[in-house]
Design an enzyme around this catalytic site. Structure first.
Site, short mmCIF file in Angstrom:
data_model
loop_
_atom_site.label_atom_id
_atom_site.label_comp_id
_atom_site.label_asym_id
_atom_site.label_seq_id
_atom_site.Cartn_x
_atom_site.Cartn_y
_atom_site.Cartn_z
N GLY A 41 13.17 -16.20 6.58
CA GLY A 41 12.29 -15.44 5.69
C GLY A 41 12.12 -16.15 4.36
O GLY A 41 13.05 -16.78 3.83
N GLY A 46 14.21 -14.14 0.79
CA GLY A 46 14.51 -15.42 1.43
C GLY A 46 14.31 -16.61 0.51
O GLY A 46 15.16 -17.51 0.45
N HIS A 267 4.18 6.09 1.52
CA HIS A 267 3.62 5.96 0.17
C HIS A 267 2.43 6.91 0.01
O HIS A 267 1.56 6.97 0.85
CB HIS A 267 3.16 4.51 -0.05
CG HIS A 267 2.94 4.18 -1.48
ND1 HIS A 267 1.91 4.71 -2.21
CD2 HIS A 267 3.62 3.38 -2.32
CE1 HIS A 267 1.98 4.24 -3.44
NE2 HIS A 267 3.01 3.43 -3.54
N SER A 285 -1.97 0.99 -5.82
CA SER A 285 -0.68 1.06 -6.53
C SER A 285 -0.45 2.43 -7.12
O SER A 285 -1.33 3.09 -7.63
CB SER A 285 -0.65 0.02 -7.64
OG SER A 285 0.46 0.29 -8.47
N ARG A 331 7.59 9.42 -4.77
CA ARG A 331 6.67 9.17 -3.67
C ARG A 331 6.78 10.18 -2.53
O ARG A 331 5.78 10.65 -2.01
CB ARG A 331 6.94 7.79 -3.10
CG ARG A 331 6.60 6.74 -4.09
CD ARG A 331 6.94 5.38 -3.60
NE ARG A 331 6.44 4.42 -4.57
CZ ARG A 331 6.59 3.12 -4.49
NH1 ARG A 331 7.25 2.59 -3.47
NH2 ARG A 331 6.11 2.33 -5.40
N SER A 441 12.20 -2.71 -5.34
CA SER A 441 12.46 -3.58 -4.19
C SER A 441 12.38 -5.04 -4.59
O SER A 441 13.27 -5.83 -4.26
CB SER A 441 11.47 -3.31 -3.06
OG SER A 441 11.65 -4.28 -2.06
N LEU A 442 11.33 -5.41 -5.31
CA LEU A 442 11.24 -6.81 -5.76
C LEU A 442 12.51 -7.16 -6.53
O LEU A 442 13.06 -8.25 -6.40
CB LEU A 442 10.02 -7.00 -6.66
CG LEU A 442 8.65 -6.70 -6.03
CD1 LEU A 442 7.54 -7.08 -6.99
CD2 LEU A 442 8.47 -7.41 -4.70
C1 LIG Z 1 1.44 -3.12 -0.30
C2 LIG Z 1 2.84 -3.13 -0.83
C3 LIG Z 1 3.06 -3.08 -2.20
C4 LIG Z 1 4.35 -3.11 -2.71
N1 LIG Z 1 4.53 -3.06 -4.06
C5 LIG Z 1 5.79 -3.15 -4.55
C6 LIG Z 1 6.00 -3.16 -5.96
O1 LIG Z 1 5.06 -3.08 -6.76
N2 LIG Z 1 7.27 -3.28 -6.42
C7 LIG Z 1 8.34 -3.39 -5.57
O2 LIG Z 1 9.45 -3.52 -6.04
N3 LIG Z 1 8.15 -3.37 -4.23
C8 LIG Z 1 6.91 -3.26 -3.71
N4 LIG Z 1 6.74 -3.24 -2.34
C9 LIG Z 1 7.89 -3.50 -1.48
C10 LIG Z 1 8.23 -4.99 -1.49
O3 LIG Z 1 7.06 -5.75 -1.57
C11 LIG Z 1 9.00 -5.42 -0.26
O4 LIG Z 1 10.02 -4.54 0.01
C12 LIG Z 1 9.60 -6.80 -0.46
O5 LIG Z 1 8.63 -7.70 -0.90
C13 LIG Z 1 10.28 -7.32 0.77
O6 LIG Z 1 10.68 -8.64 0.56
P1 LIG Z 1 11.61 -9.41 1.56
O7 LIG Z 1 11.91 -10.72 0.95
O8 LIG Z 1 12.74 -8.56 1.96
O9 LIG Z 1 10.73 -9.61 2.87
P2 LIG Z 1 9.22 -10.11 3.08
O10 LIG Z 1 8.55 -10.49 1.84
O11 LIG Z 1 8.59 -9.09 3.97
O12 LIG Z 1 9.38 -11.44 3.89
C14 LIG Z 1 9.79 -11.49 5.22
C15 LIG Z 1 9.91 -12.93 5.62
O13 LIG Z 1 10.61 -13.02 6.82
C16 LIG Z 1 9.94 -13.86 7.72
N5 LIG Z 1 10.27 -13.37 9.06
C17 LIG Z 1 10.36 -12.10 9.48
N6 LIG Z 1 10.74 -12.06 10.77
C18 LIG Z 1 10.89 -13.34 11.16
C19 LIG Z 1 11.26 -13.95 12.39
N7 LIG Z 1 11.56 -13.23 13.47
N8 LIG Z 1 11.29 -15.30 12.44
C20 LIG Z 1 10.98 -16.05 11.34
N9 LIG Z 1 10.64 -15.52 10.17
C21 LIG Z 1 10.59 -14.18 10.08
C22 LIG Z 1 8.50 -13.78 7.35
O14 LIG Z 1 7.82 -14.94 7.76
C23 LIG Z 1 8.60 -13.66 5.83
O15 LIG Z 1 8.68 -14.95 5.28
C24 LIG Z 1 5.45 -3.18 -1.82
C25 LIG Z 1 5.23 -3.21 -0.45
C26 LIG Z 1 3.94 -3.16 0.05
C27 LIG Z 1 3.74 -3.09 1.52
#
Ligand SMILES: Cc1cc2nc3c(=O)[nH]c(=O)nc-3n(C[C@H](O)[C@H](O)[C@H](O)COP(=O)(O)OP(=O)(O)OC[C@H]3O[C@@H](n4cnc5c(N)ncnc54)[C@H](O)[C@@H]3O)c2cc1C
Ligand code: SF4
Ligand code: FES
Lengths: 639, 247
Positions: A41, A46, A267, A285, A331, A441-442
């Site tokens: 990821g 990641g 949401h 948002s 939410r 979450s970010l």
């Molecule tokens: C529309 C939207 C708006 C949001 N706004 C906010 C906000 O304003 N503030 C906030 O804090 N949170 C927000 N969130 C939540 C937040 O964006 C996410 O929870 C967070 O970005 C998740 O990050 P992550 O690094 O855990 O995973 P992700 O960013 O989802 O990354 C997952 C990674 O894993 C890889 N991956 C997955 N499965 C596999 C596999 N089997 N093999 C290889 N690679 C794989 C993908 O390629 C990707 O690179 C929002 C979410 C959404 C949907």
């Protein structure tokens, strides 16, 4: 004895992390280069993990199914990222951020983890700023903050409506720097299809090269999952279309416990379903609720245009029901209230499944220019999709599946129940309890990767420095690769009549209807039957076009849907087990007289961690009791 | 509405591609362009044919995955819009729509409409960052940045790396992409430290990877879905000139 040891350190809450860090073992620089770490990821979780581990000198391999790290789903986050900087002098603090998260999560998270997430939040902002993330600023050159989603202080850092994109570009740039240095090797367009365990430890993965179809083996001393959430289980959600649960699910089947799978955040403000071909629900948002007022007509089935409905015939139901927080309730509360109004026949739009979010009064008060400046890009996005301008006509919104608080169970060191397998970001369960507060979450993904995992994984690896590079020509790798290849073959051989997408859509509908915003025993039991039937049908009738040895998007989808079926059953099982309502999990059987969620602390103050017991077997529940030493449990009250 | 699609089909990087024509009926004007392709693929699969491979993920204009020529224009006819944001109401009943992958030597076709944009990552690796390790930063407000610079940095950093600028350029130059990054980072005091080496390395990498030079045709700016301004290129040129003078 419980199999779960959360490893929460002793000592006062505010000192736990400091003391724990002091007790963690180190690895000397010369040895780090001999240790391999796989990170799956490249979202904020990641990218932050991989770049930091690279900076420390480990030999890192990072994987994603996108073509470039910068496209991970984190890019889509809009609203912001929290930190307890107290830049606004509004009496914010680490404790308050901790408390808001814990309370927002309805007291279903660990105190120690949440406190630590709040504690490292400030470092995250410092780091992103140094990397060149263009957070919004005031005229004096300092960074600006706004208030966001159900809290009373302004602690959200933002970059217009693109906070995720801007932070990810920053995190990606740090990652590319390590790739250029050779500490990190990037494997794009690879999908992890299994985890390899040797002598009880996570030692590698099996991937499919999405361009050539080749099944590959990769080994390491430790494996980090940063694979995001599984909100796409509803088919339509606010997530990127390729987001999926396969990596965590495969790890679960290899022994990692899955915690609180049914905790899914719906949401409240997404663009509603407008037609039957729709493939996703675009988020608007939550910051819009700072100025927008939510309402429906007072008359059922009112078909007048919104601007023709006079003031006294509008029901501003959030302001009516929750005078203290009004449109800014959390939410889950806002989502259920919208569903309640629509189910009662007051919804608007052709489907009756939407409510208005109206900027008329804000425009009157602050002027069009200010409102446009604050929300211009969101309004454009809305107009592109719906063909209507929110400056003229109220927006129409409806709740959508968005974020999964559930995920792999991890201890305080972010390690799963499989030694050597770590989970960060949305893929773990740890910090948001039963409901996540906006913009946290970010913050958590980045905090995990930059400032927590690098310390805790080092402690784990300290006892592995004598282990030579892990070989991939072992019986364990052979077996895992064989299993993956056979699964691919099986999927391609069925050659039935229905596409994977069609099954995904049908599964999503079952989940939305019975395991969505509102759940009850009868519905969940029914869902379990329906899912099983659909899954059986899938294995007889799915049609996967194309071949194994080529770029094959249908095959990718089929593999993901296959795992969603299994996870869906666990979601329903977990929701069925948790007879209380808490946070986003609303069991109809457990509500107050006024229809609010009713927690049952005596019986459900625990993390439900599920152990996989084999195909067709019931999963086993393990309970991690939650102890609250620093906060008093209260009813969440936003009235 | 009923439309006719002329789509580039190419099984893999090694094979030769060609256009295939597909009539498609009952397309709703409310569909997004990619939903229209989903709909086409569904019917191709039903007929036992291979679906069209195309890249997409967020479907809301932010990940930069999608991207194709639509009747000769990168991301189609609508200004400042990615392919996934494009709606079928922009097209007419009976229209023939030609769909092709990006055409640029540095972006080889992988399959059908999917190209390999790894060259962008390589350019980024050559200098698109500020060299600081996690843990080394000071308090965020210890670096004051005028709002004007922060806003400009934001505008430049809203590039999503889609590659439309390269596809639009008759020289296949990556200048808009690079200049956006150079300008973004140069707005910050800590970004200025490496400004000269950054611009030199990124431009050199671009040349090495087979992108063409910039001859100021402005096609990139016109087709960029994120409105990245060509003024970024002017700024890059200044940076580059100053850096070279010191050589
Ligand atoms: C529309 C939207 C708006 C949001 N706004 C906010 C906000 O304003 N503030 C906030 O804090 N949170 C927000 N969130 C939540 C937040 O964006 C996410 O929870 C967070 O970005 C998740 O990050 P992550 O690094 O855990 O995973 P992700 O960013 O989802 O990354 C997952 C990674 O894993 C890889 N991956 C997955 N499965 C596999 C596999 N089997 N093999 C290889 N690679 C794989 C993908 O390629 C990707 O690179 C929002 C979410 C959404 C949907
Ligand atoms: S500059 Fe514009 S066209 Fe070029 S990659 Fe960035 S967003 Fe795409
Ligand atoms: S699919 Fe993400 S920008 Fe188009």
């Amino acid at each position: 004895m419980s199999k779960l040891n959360s490893k929460i350190p002793d000592g006062p809450l505010a000192d736990k992390w400091t003391n724990h860090k002091a007790s963690l073992k180190l690895v000397n620089p010369a040895n780090k280069g001999k240790l391999d770490i796989i990170v799956i990821g490249t979202g904020l979780g990641g990218s932050s993990s991989a770049s930091t581990l690279g900076e420390l000198g480990y030999n890192v391999k990072v994987f994603s199914y996108q073509d470039s790290p910068r496209r991970a789903h984190s890019v889509a986050a809009q609203g912001g990222i929290n930190a307890a900087k107290n830049y606004k002098n509004d009496n914010d603090s680490i404790y308050r951020l901790f408390y808001d998260m814990l309370k927002g999560g309805d007291f279903r998270a660990r105190e120690a983890n949440v406190y630590r997430a709040a504690e490292v939040s400030n470092l995250v902002i410092d780091h992103y700023t140094a990397l060149g993330v263009p957070f919004a600023r005031d005229y004096g050159g300092t960074i600006d903050n706004r208030s966001f989603g159900g809290v009373q202080v302004s602690r959200t850092f933002y970059a217009k409506g693109q906070t995720g994109q801007q932070c990810l570009v920053g995190a990606y740039s740090a990652l590319t720097r390590q790739i250029a240095k050779g500490t990190v090797t990037m494997y794009p367009r690879r999908e992890m299809l299994d985890l390899v365990i040797i002598d009880g430890k996570a030692r590698g993965i099996i991937t499919r090269n999405l361009v050539t179809g080749e099944i590959e083996r990769h080994s390491a001393h430790a494996v980090v999952l940063a694979t995001g959430g599984y909100g796409t289980i509803y088919y339509m959600s606010t997530l990127a279309l390729n987001s999926n649960a396969s990596a965590t699910w495969k790890a679960h089947k290899k022994g990692a416990f899955f915690a609180n799978p049914s905790f899914v955040q719906i949401h409240p403000t997404s663009i509603p379903v407008l037609n039957s071909y729709q493939s996703k629900l675009t988020l608007m948002s939550e910051s819009l609720r700072n100025d927008g007022r939510v309402w429906v007509p007072k008359k059922q089935g009112d078909t007048r245009k919104p601007n023709d409905i006079p003031e006294d015939e509008r029901d501003y139901y959030l302001e009516r029901r929750y005078p203290a927080f009004g449109n800014l309730v959390p939410r889950d509360v806002a989502s259920r209230a919208a569903k309640e109004r629509c189910d009662a026949g007051f919804g608007v739009g052709s489907t009756g499944l939407s409510v208005y979010l109206d900027f008329r009064d804000a425009i009157k008060k602050k002027g069009k220019k200010v409102i446009e400046e604050n929300y211009g890009n969101l309004f454009d996005m809305y107009e592109k999709i719906s063909g209507e301008s929110p400056l003229e006509t109220p927006m129409r919104i409806y709740p959508a599946g968005h974020y999964t608080m559930g995920g792999l169970w991890v201890d305080y060191n972010l390690m799963t129940t499989i030694p050597g397998l770590f989970a960060v970001g949305e893929s773990n369960f740890s910090d948001h309890g039963a409901n996540r507060l906006g913009a946290s979450s970010l913050m958590q993904c980045s905090g995990d990767g930059y400032f927590i995992l690098p310390y805790t994984i080092t402690d784990y690896l300290a006892s592995d420095i004598k282990t030579p590079r892990i070989k991939t020509d072992t019986p364990e790798f052979d077996a895992a690769e064989k299993e993956v290849s056979e699964r691919v073959k099986k999927l391609l051989s069925i050659n039935g009549n229905e596409t994977p997408t069609s099954y995904h859509r049908r599964l999503g509908k079952i989940m939305w209807d019975y395991c969505g915003m509102v759940r009850n025993e009868e519905g969940l039991k029914k869902a379990l039957v329906l899912i099983k039937e659909l899954e059986d049908e899938f294995w007889k009738n799915v049609k996967v076009a194309g071949k194994a040895e080529e770029l094959n998007q249908e095959l990718e989808k089929a593999g993901r849907v296959m795992d969603f079926f299994e996870l869906a059953k666990l979601l329903c099982t977990d929701a069925l087990n948790r007879k209380e309502s808490c946070g986003a999990h609303f069991r109809e059987e457990s509500q107050t007289e006024t229809g609010e969620a009713k927690r049952d602390d005596d019986n459900f103050s625990y993390v439900a961690a599920w152990e996989y017991k084999g195909q067709g077997q019931e999963p086993e529940l393990h309970k991690e009791e939650l102890k609250f030493e620093y906060v008093k449990l209260q009813e969440r009250n936003y009235k | 509405m009923n439309i006719k699609l002329k789509i580039w089909r190419q099984p893999n990087a090694k094979s030769k591609g060609r256009f295939e024509t597909y009539p498609l009926n009952d397309v709703s004007s409310e569909m997004s362009f990619l939903e229209m392709l989903d709909y086409l693929n569904n019917s191709l699969i039903k007929d036992g044919k291979e679906p069209v491979a195309f890249e997409h993920d967020c479907r809301e204009g932010i990940c930069g995955s999608c991207g194709m020529y639509i009747s000769g224009r990168p991301h189609g006819p609508q200004h400042r819009t990615t392919t996934c944001e494009l709606r079928m109401r922009e097209f007419k009943d009976g229209q023939t729509i030609t769909i092709e992958p990006w055409r640029a030597a540095a972006f080889p076709v992988i399959k059908d409409l999917i190209v390999d944009r790894n060259a962008f990552d390589k350019i980024m690796q050559s200098g698109g960052f500020i060299s600081i390790n996690a843990g080394a930063a000071q308090d965020a407000n210890s670096i004051l940045v005028p709002k004007k610079n922060a806003d400009e940095a934001f505008d430049s950093a809203s590039c999503v790396g889609c590659g439309a600028c390269v596809a639009a350029c008759k020289n296949s130059s990556a200048m808009l992409f690079i200049s956006a990054k150079v300008t973004h980072l140069a707005q910050f005091p800590q970004g200025r430290i490496e400004a000269e080496i950054r611009v030199k390395n990124m431009v050199a990498k671009m040349d090495e990877l087979g992108f063409g030079g910039c001859t100021n045709t402005r096609a990139c700016e016109a087709e960029c879905p994120k409105g990245i301004s060509i003024s970024n290129i002017a700024k890059l040129n200044r940076e580059f000139f100053v850096a070279k003078l010191k050589d």
